[in-house]
Write a protein that holds these residues in place. Sequence first.
Motif, short mmCIF file in Angstrom:
data_model
loop_
_atom_site.label_atom_id
_atom_site.label_comp_id
_atom_site.label_asym_id
_atom_site.label_seq_id
_atom_site.Cartn_x
_atom_site.Cartn_y
_atom_site.Cartn_z
N GLY A 244 1.88 -0.13 -7.78
CA GLY A 244 1.36 1.56 -8.83
C GLY A 244 0.12 1.41 -8.49
O GLY A 244 -0.32 2.67 -7.45
N ALA A 245 -0.75 -0.17 -7.67
CA ALA A 245 -1.58 0.56 -7.43
C ALA A 245 -1.77 1.03 -6.13
O ALA A 245 -2.81 1.57 -5.78
N SER A 246 -0.73 1.04 -5.29
CA SER A 246 -1.01 1.10 -3.54
C SER A 246 -0.73 3.05 -3.92
O SER A 246 -0.38 3.67 -3.05
N VAL B 225 8.41 2.32 -9.75
CA VAL B 225 7.21 2.91 -8.62
C VAL B 225 7.77 1.47 -7.65
O VAL B 225 7.95 1.64 -6.25
N VAL B 226 8.91 0.25 -7.81
CA VAL B 226 9.50 -0.39 -7.60
C VAL B 226 10.84 -1.56 -7.99
O VAL B 226 10.82 -1.04 -9.83
N ARG B 227 11.89 -1.21 -7.39
CA ARG B 227 12.91 -1.92 -8.04
C ARG B 227 13.17 -3.45 -7.49
O ARG B 227 13.07 -3.75 -7.16
N THR B 228 13.34 -4.16 -8.81
CA THR B 228 12.53 -5.21 -9.00
C THR B 228 14.78 -5.85 -9.21
O THR B 228 14.35 -5.48 -11.08
N VAL C 8 1.41 -5.32 2.43
CA VAL C 8 0.00 -4.34 2.83
C VAL C 8 1.03 -2.98 2.03
O VAL C 8 0.21 -2.28 1.46
N ASP C 9 2.04 -2.08 3.58
CA ASP C 9 2.43 -1.13 3.33
C ASP C 9 3.82 -1.08 2.52
O ASP C 9 4.94 -1.86 2.53
N ARG C 10 2.81 -0.97 1.08
CA ARG C 10 3.88 -0.13 -0.05
C ARG C 10 4.65 0.37 -0.31
O ARG C 10 3.77 1.49 -0.78
N ARG C 11 6.02 0.63 -0.94
CA ARG C 11 6.27 2.75 -0.59
C ARG C 11 6.71 2.76 -2.11
O ARG C 11 7.95 1.51 -2.43
N PRO C 12 7.37 3.90 -2.76
CA PRO C 12 7.68 3.92 -4.23
C PRO C 12 9.23 3.59 -3.79
O PRO C 12 9.93 3.87 -2.74
#
Length: 242
Positions: free
Chosen positions: A238-240, A73-76, A179-183
Amino acid sequence: MARRRFFVDTVQSGRARIIGPDAHHLTRVLRVEPGQQFEISDNHSVYLAEVESARKDLVSFSIREKVASAEPVVRTTLLASLIRFEPFEWMLEKATELGVARVVPVEAERSERGLEQAAGKRISRWNRIVREASEQSRRAHLPEIDAPVHLSGALKIEAACRYVLEEAEAPPILPALPVDRRPGDSVAILVGPEGGWTDREREHIARAGWCAVSLGAQILRAETAAIAALAIVNAAWGASLL
């Protein structure tokens, strides 16, 4: 129950193999046998595969079908200041389980002398650690591990969101996340060494545009802070998507 997953170097003509010590582990410890089915990844795709033969130094597979794998869901990216190798390697293992895409060892002013030079000789060991952790956590792709860099080089790494972990005086990390979180968003987390950042390093980090955040009032070990930050970022993205 989910099938065990293993990494292979390549998949060619519908077949793959694992050789050497990894094959020995499969045959002697896990006791794989012909006819058993597992999932394998060539670091690009995941496949359902059947064991064709299992000998001490060679396990061969035949591909049955491609398996769908979820994208993170996010690239860290974890930029971790060098600390003693035992806790650093624990951090590598746990960061891998949390889905980190890239780890960059960083030489900070308060890193112990000689760690950077010694770290260059441990890259192969670190790759083994993240491979085993990736198999245990059923990842589809292995994380990248960079060669160690000085802080000045680490600060140039790009990401949509770049956070440096600081002590309690900095704002909490959770409200600082967008606030605006995208995959697929990219997030970089910079973690200091034991003893924290020097004032000169703080100035360089701030000038480079990194956002200082904290994990609360408690003073955490560097390796604990890194894992806590990764877990928070994963949970937020993940929650977003719910």
